[in-house]
Motif scaffolding. Sequence first.
Motif, mmCIF file in Angstrom:
data_model
loop_
_atom_site.group_PDB
_atom_site.id
_atom_site.type_symbol
_atom_site.label_atom_id
_atom_site.label_comp_id
_atom_site.label_asym_id
_atom_site.label_seq_id
_atom_site.Cartn_x
_atom_site.Cartn_y
_atom_site.Cartn_z
ATOM 1 N N PHE A 128 0.813 -1.217 0.000
ATOM 2 C CA PHE A 128 0.000 0.000 0.000
ATOM 3 C C PHE A 128 0.850 1.271 0.000
ATOM 4 N N CYS A 129 2.166 1.141 0.192
ATOM 5 C CA CYS A 129 2.995 2.288 0.577
ATOM 6 C C CYS A 129 3.874 2.808 -0.556
ATOM 7 N N SER A 130 3.748 4.097 -0.840
ATOM 8 C CA SER A 130 4.549 4.717 -1.901
ATOM 9 C C SER A 130 5.952 5.063 -1.442
ATOM 10 N N GLN A 131 6.276 4.782 -0.161
ATOM 11 C CA GLN A 131 7.633 5.037 0.320
ATOM 12 C C GLN A 131 8.568 3.844 0.084
ATOM 13 N N SER A 132 8.028 2.735 -0.378
ATOM 14 C CA SER A 132 8.865 1.572 -0.653
ATOM 15 C C SER A 132 9.797 1.847 -1.824
ATOM 16 N N GLY A 133 11.056 1.505 -1.644
ATOM 17 C CA GLY A 133 12.026 1.655 -2.729
ATOM 18 C C GLY A 133 11.876 0.595 -3.800
ATOM 19 N N PRO A 141 -5.386 4.436 -2.455
ATOM 20 C CA PRO A 141 -4.543 3.748 -3.447
ATOM 21 C C PRO A 141 -3.521 4.694 -4.081
ATOM 22 N N ARG A 142 -2.238 4.329 -3.968
ATOM 23 C CA ARG A 142 -1.164 5.176 -4.462
ATOM 24 C C ARG A 142 -0.631 4.629 -5.784
ATOM 25 N N PRO A 143 -0.507 5.481 -6.806
ATOM 26 C CA PRO A 143 0.011 5.039 -8.100
ATOM 27 C C PRO A 143 1.389 4.401 -7.962
ATOM 28 N N GLY A 144 1.584 3.320 -8.689
ATOM 29 C CA GLY A 144 2.881 2.671 -8.696
ATOM 30 C C GLY A 144 3.057 1.603 -7.644
ATOM 31 N N THR A 145 2.060 1.461 -6.740
ATOM 32 C CA THR A 145 2.128 0.407 -5.721
ATOM 33 C C THR A 145 1.249 -0.769 -6.160
ATOM 34 N N PRO A 146 1.470 -1.962 -5.621
ATOM 35 C CA PRO A 146 0.636 -3.115 -5.985
ATOM 36 C C PRO A 146 -0.848 -2.919 -5.704
ATOM 37 N N GLY A 186 -6.324 8.332 4.884
ATOM 38 C CA GLY A 186 -7.362 7.889 3.970
ATOM 39 C C GLY A 186 -8.770 8.332 4.297
ATOM 40 N N ARG A 187 -8.989 8.971 5.447
ATOM 41 C CA ARG A 187 -10.362 9.321 5.814
ATOM 42 C C ARG A 187 -10.947 10.379 4.884
ATOM 43 N N ASN A 200 -1.358 17.154 7.174
ATOM 44 C CA ASN A 200 -1.016 16.169 6.161
ATOM 45 C C ASN A 200 -0.474 14.886 6.775
ATOM 46 N N TYR A 201 -0.496 13.819 5.976
ATOM 47 C CA TYR A 201 0.053 12.540 6.389
ATOM 48 C C TYR A 201 1.467 12.428 5.815
ATOM 49 N N LEU A 202 2.005 11.238 5.764
ATOM 50 C CA LEU A 202 3.406 11.093 5.344
ATOM 51 C C LEU A 202 3.594 11.345 3.853
ATOM 52 N N THR A 203 2.683 10.824 3.032
ATOM 53 C CA THR A 203 2.830 11.002 1.581
ATOM 54 C C THR A 203 1.542 11.485 0.927
ATOM 55 N N THR A 204 0.509 11.737 1.701
ATOM 56 C CA THR A 204 -0.754 12.218 1.147
ATOM 57 C C THR A 204 -1.233 13.429 1.932
ATOM 58 N N LEU A 205 -2.063 14.235 1.279
ATOM 59 C CA LEU A 205 -2.573 15.446 1.899
ATOM 60 C C LEU A 205 -3.759 15.128 2.796
#
Length: 338
Positions: A80-85, A245-250, A283-284, A308-313
């Motif tokens: 779920f995480c867009s911070q994964s390398g 749902p973050r683009p580029g993640t599974p 996500g709320r 804001n959250y870590l990678t989303t507004l």
Amino acid sequence: MTTTAETTTDILDVARAQVLERGEALTQAQIVEVLRTGDDRLADLLALAHEVRMKYQGPSVEVEGIVSLKTGGCPEDCHFCSQSGQFTSPVRSVWLNIPELVRAAKQTAATGASEFCIVAAVRGPDDKLMEQMREGVAAIRAAVDINVAASLGMLSQGQVDDLVDMGVHRYNHNLEAGRSFFPNVVTTHSWEERWETCEMVKESGMELCCGGLVGMGETIEQRAELAADLGRLEPHEVPLNFLNPRPGTPFGDLEPMETNDALRTIAAFRLALPRTILRYAGGRELTLGDLGTRDGLLGGINAVIVGNYLTTLGRDPKEDLALLDDLEMPIRALNETF
């Protein structure tokens, strides 16, 4: 043969007697029943969850801000995480310096928040990160009156002891999903490894913040399993995240959770965790919107992350604070945190 309405009424009556009157959490099987209730009973379910919240937690709301000390470049594959390398999502590794950390803590305190959480996108902290934490926590405590929390991944016993020594008030380490669904979410570490860190944190005397993420394709039974797992762990606080749902993640192509399903989940978690702080997390805004956010606060939620959250507004903190004022839910003062 009983009808759906009769079955729904039965579980709400059982929950009222068991949770509200006797203070006993729902079992995993009962949580499943609650999650299966129909939309026609949602208002009654939310009202019951709110009664439980008010009885065991009171009207006040704990407000927290979060900031990332290290963003992106994480070696783990949380789907779920867009911070994964490991994924093609756009977040890339960035470190925050100490003055920026202190500035963020001051901004968080200015909203009336009692908690400021430092987060790092790592499997677990190395020596460099632990030293930055020591410097950062000391600088924040010297500059502003606010509790400092941390979320740095999986820990060793020595690292747990170091965080206690620094004065870290609370540690966040989510289970993310129920045990049976976890391998569908993460493959680079195990559910058991997460559980072990949570147990060490609890034993250290730090408060444990441990929740999860719903709407990742899990079944209702697996969602109930997560709530029951958290009930066994008995964390001080449970942040409830809804998949954005973050683009580029599974999980980037999954549909956001339906609003009523999210509200049912909030109420079910409150009935499974009557004495635990239940916090709105990521996500709320996407899943619930303004009206759903209000309904959740009247359906079991008693803490929020503002900004804001870590990678989303997130929402403008002023909007959340205005909503709390409108609902006559005071912000929990610093010395009122459990």
